[in-house]
Every structure is written in C-alpha cells, then in structure tokens.
Design an enzyme around this catalytic site. Structure first.
Site, PDB file in Angstrom:
ATOM      1  N   SER A  31      19.662  19.760  20.167  1.00  0.00           N
ATOM      2  CA  SER A  31      20.572  19.455  21.276  1.00  0.00           C
ATOM      3  C   SER A  31      21.320  20.726  21.673  1.00  0.00           C
ATOM      4  CB  SER A  31      21.584  18.402  20.811  1.00  0.00           C
ATOM      5  OG  SER A  31      22.653  18.298  21.734  1.00  0.00           O
ATOM      6  N   TYR A  73      27.990  15.245  15.075  1.00  0.00           N
ATOM      7  CA  TYR A  73      26.671  15.205  15.726  1.00  0.00           C
ATOM      8  C   TYR A  73      26.209  16.631  16.053  1.00  0.00           C
ATOM      9  CZ  TYR A  73      23.332  14.513  19.569  1.00  0.00           C
ATOM     10  OH  TYR A  73      22.228  14.564  20.385  1.00  0.00           O
TER      11      TYR A  73
HETATM   12  P1  NAP Z   1      18.246   6.838  22.433  1.00  0.00           P
HETATM   13  O1  NAP Z   1      17.810   6.434  23.798  1.00  0.00           O
HETATM   14  O2  NAP Z   1      19.519   6.305  21.874  1.00  0.00           O
HETATM   15  O3  NAP Z   1      17.036   6.552  21.421  1.00  0.00           O
HETATM   16  C1  NAP Z   1      17.176   6.849  20.061  1.00  0.00           C
HETATM   17  C2  NAP Z   1      15.917   6.420  19.350  1.00  0.00           C
HETATM   18  O4  NAP Z   1      16.039   6.793  17.963  1.00  0.00           O
HETATM   19  C3  NAP Z   1      15.692   4.910  19.380  1.00  0.00           C
HETATM   20  O5  NAP Z   1      14.316   4.683  19.608  1.00  0.00           O
HETATM   21  C4  NAP Z   1      16.079   4.456  17.957  1.00  0.00           C
HETATM   22  O6  NAP Z   1      15.331   3.328  17.492  1.00  0.00           O
HETATM   23  C5  NAP Z   1      15.687   5.681  17.167  1.00  0.00           C
HETATM   24  N1  NAP Z   1      16.354   5.791  15.848  1.00  0.00           N
HETATM   25  C6  NAP Z   1      17.655   6.074  15.596  1.00  0.00           C
HETATM   26  N2  NAP Z   1      17.854   6.129  14.260  1.00  0.00           N
HETATM   27  C7  NAP Z   1      16.640   5.884  13.681  1.00  0.00           C
HETATM   28  C8  NAP Z   1      16.195   5.802  12.336  1.00  0.00           C
HETATM   29  N3  NAP Z   1      17.022   5.990  11.315  1.00  0.00           N
HETATM   30  N4  NAP Z   1      14.882   5.526  12.106  1.00  0.00           N
HETATM   31  C9  NAP Z   1      14.020   5.352  13.132  1.00  0.00           C
HETATM   32  N5  NAP Z   1      14.384   5.416  14.426  1.00  0.00           N
HETATM   33  C10 NAP Z   1      15.689   5.672  14.688  1.00  0.00           C
HETATM   34  O7  NAP Z   1      18.411   8.427  22.335  1.00  0.00           O
HETATM   35  P2  NAP Z   1      17.792   9.662  23.150  1.00  0.00           P
HETATM   36  O8  NAP Z   1      18.838  10.141  24.058  1.00  0.00           O
HETATM   37  O9  NAP Z   1      16.438   9.360  23.641  1.00  0.00           O
HETATM   38  O10 NAP Z   1      17.723  10.707  21.949  1.00  0.00           O
HETATM   39  C11 NAP Z   1      16.511  11.202  21.391  1.00  0.00           C
HETATM   40  C12 NAP Z   1      16.822  12.529  20.718  1.00  0.00           C
HETATM   41  O11 NAP Z   1      17.321  13.442  21.705  1.00  0.00           O
HETATM   42  C13 NAP Z   1      17.915  12.434  19.649  1.00  0.00           C
HETATM   43  O12 NAP Z   1      17.577  13.264  18.560  1.00  0.00           O
HETATM   44  C14 NAP Z   1      19.146  12.967  20.375  1.00  0.00           C
HETATM   45  O13 NAP Z   1      20.089  13.489  19.479  1.00  0.00           O
HETATM   46  C15 NAP Z   1      18.525  14.018  21.245  1.00  0.00           C
HETATM   47  N6  NAP Z   1      19.348  14.412  22.404  1.00  0.00           N
HETATM   48  C16 NAP Z   1      19.678  13.520  23.378  1.00  0.00           C
HETATM   49  C17 NAP Z   1      20.471  13.928  24.454  1.00  0.00           C
HETATM   50  C18 NAP Z   1      20.873  13.025  25.592  1.00  0.00           C
HETATM   51  O14 NAP Z   1      21.683  13.446  26.434  1.00  0.00           O
HETATM   52  N7  NAP Z   1      20.354  11.798  25.652  1.00  0.00           N
HETATM   53  C19 NAP Z   1      20.927  15.265  24.492  1.00  0.00           C
HETATM   54  C20 NAP Z   1      20.580  16.134  23.482  1.00  0.00           C
HETATM   55  C21 NAP Z   1      19.782  15.696  22.446  1.00  0.00           C
HETATM   56  P3  NAP Z   1      15.590   1.810  18.083  1.00  0.00           P
HETATM   57  O15 NAP Z   1      15.005   1.838  19.477  1.00  0.00           O
HETATM   58  O16 NAP Z   1      14.819   0.941  17.155  1.00  0.00           O
HETATM   59  O17 NAP Z   1      17.062   1.617  18.066  1.00  0.00           O
END
Ligand code: NAP
Length: 250
Positions: free
Chosen positions: A145, A159
């Site tokens: 991130s 985080y």
């Molecule tokens: P999201 O929409 O909240 O999705 C998170 C996913 O992770 C969900 O599919 C969830 O499963 C899964 N998950 C969480 N904990 C888990 C565990 N212990 N075991 C297995 N699966 C798990 O988040 P996102 O925004 O797509 O984020 C994806 C990645 O991008 C993350 O690493 C996040 O930190 C990073 N990121 C996101 C942003 C942003 O602005 N969105 C920015 C920087 C970095 P369920 O569907 O079963 O709940």
C-alpha cells in the site's frame, strides 16, 4: 509441453483480488480464489469466470492461520496442479484512530492478517516453485500500500506499518530466491474504490481526499490488477524486488 499456468489469489472474492482473478482467468490461468468468510462474493465471481470459459476454484481458508494456508495449498496441488503465480492480496483494515487508543488485540490482528499471512503463503509457494527443489520457478506479487510510505497518521498507523513489513518481505525474499527461478515484486495501491474504506469507518474517504490525488480521482480495482498482472507476466522477466505504485501520483 508448456507448463500449466496456475495462479492463487488470496482474498480473491472481492475488490482488488476479484479484479485480479478475472484478469488472470481471461489470460488463460487456472485460478484459485481464496476467501475468508464471504462465500456469496467468491461464488458469484467464480460463476462469472466460468461463464466466460475460465477455469477457477474457490477455497475458503483463513490465511492468517497456518492450518488454513496448508489446506489452501494442498487443495490447489490436488485440484489445479503446481502453483506458478501467488498474489498475496488478502488484508484487513480497522477503524480510524490514533495510536494511544489502539488495543494490543487490534494491533496483533492487523499484523497476523496482513503480515503473517503473506509470509506463510510465500513459504508454501517457494517450496513448490524453487528449482532447488525440482520446481519450475514462479512469481510472487505482494499487494502492499502507498500507506507504507505515508504512515497513515491519525487513521491507522498499524495498517501502514503492516504494509511497510510487506515492502521489506518483498525485498528480502526477492534476493533470497532470485537464483532459484522465482521473482518477487510488489504493487502499492493508493486510494482504490473497494469495501475496505467502510471497514476503516469512512466509506466516503476517497471523496474527502481525492483533491489531494494528483490525478484528481480514486483508482479502480481493475487499474491495480493490470499492474499486478504485468509484474506476474512474461513481460517483466527482468524485474524482481521492485515496487510499482498505483496511486494516481500521490
Ligand atoms: P476488500 O475489498 O476489503 O477485500 C479484502 C479481501 O481479503 C476479501 O476478499 C476478504 O475475504 C479477504 N481477507 C481478509 N482477511 C483474510 C484472511 N485472513 N484470509 C483470507 N482472506 C482474507 O479489500 P481491497 O481493497 O480489495 O484490498 C486488497 C488488498 O489491497 C489488501 O491487501 C489491501 O490492504 C490493499 N490495498 C487496498 C487499498 C484500497 O484503497 N482499497 C489501498 C492500498 C492497498 P472475504 O471476502 O471472505 O471477507
């Protein structure tokens, strides 16, 4: 005969992981979509991929737990064959607060979900990919991130620090396995439209902050998945230990 392309995407049921699963499936990968609890999202994504002729399986496993990771990789071995690409993507965010308010329980939960999970999945992938063990090599892409650089003060430095650990994992592991046919790279998204901001307690966080983004908008999960795909693909075979920021210039 060309080796089969098998991609495992942790947290692949929603958000950035789901966009990544679709892109890999479109490009001929057999895809494993891992999820933790949202079976509806993972199942409907798998149906969408299958309807377009893609091959995928969904596997419930909590990747913060060693038993879950071992089971996930065991299922992939049996149902898809040897992994060629691991996308470490699963992650969590908790409510915005200052450090003085953070409980040990919260901090540990962030670290186990966002850091231990990447270490354990990488360990299992390297065991299978390393040409030292007779493997065919492979690629790991870690989703970190932009917060690893900003530190996310007053919001969630726990985080941000977990993502700093992922940047260091990327560097160290890339050097450890470079001579074994394995590349390890990292994508650092900025503000991307997914459900994660609701978990942080501010669903409209991107609207509040987007004027500070040089490109003047939030990003789409598909824009992150393209960067992940490039780093995993045969277009980037001389890149390892690298960070690709997808932040609209922030
Ligand atoms: P999201 O929409 O909240 O999705 C998170 C996913 O992770 C969900 O599919 C969830 O499963 C899964 N998950 C969480 N904990 C888990 C565990 N212990 N075991 C297995 N699966 C798990 O988040 P996102 O925004 O797509 O984020 C994806 C990645 O991008 C993350 O690493 C996040 O930190 C990073 N990121 C996101 C942003 C942003 O602005 N969105 C920015 C920087 C970095 P369920 O569907 O079963 O709940």
């Amino acid at each position: 005969m060309e080796a089969r392309k098998v991609a495992v995407i942790t947290g692949g049921g929603r958000g950035i992981g789901a966009a990544t699963a679709k892109l890999f499936a479109q490009n001929g990968y057999a895809v494993c979509i891992n999820y933790k609890s949202n079976v509806e999202a993972a199942s409907s994504l798998a149906e969408e991929i299958a309807a377009k002729g893609g091959q995928c399986i969904i596997v419930q496993a909590d990747v913060s737990q060693e038993a879950g990771v071992l089971r996930l990789f065991d299922v992939v071995d049996k149902e898809l064959g040897t992994i060629s690409v691991l996308i470490n993507n699963a992650g969590i965010l908790q409510k915005q607060m200052r450090l003085e308010e953070m409980s040990a329980e919260r901090i540990n939960s962030i670290l186990v979900n966002n850091v231990t999970s990447y270490f354990l999945c990488s360990r299992e992938a390297v065991k299978r990919m390393s040409n030292k063990n007779g493997g065919l090599g492979g690629v790991i892409v870690n989703v970190s991130s932009g917060s690893a650089r900003s530190g996310s003060p007053n919001e969630y430095i726990d985080y941000a620090a977990s993502k700093g650990a992922i940047d260091t994992l990327t560097k160290g592991l890339s050097l450890e396995v470079a001579a074994e046919g394995i590349r390890v790279n990292c994508v650092r998204p900025g503000l991307i439209y997914t459900d994660m901001h609701s978990d942080g307690g501010e669903p409209n966080r991107i609207e509040r902050l987007k004027s500070k983004i040089p490109l003047q908008r939030g990003g789409l999960p598909e824009e992150v998945s393209e960067a992940i795909y490039w780093l995993a693909s045969e277009k980037s075979t001389f890149s390892t230990g690298n960070y690709l920021d997808v932040t609209g210039g922030l």
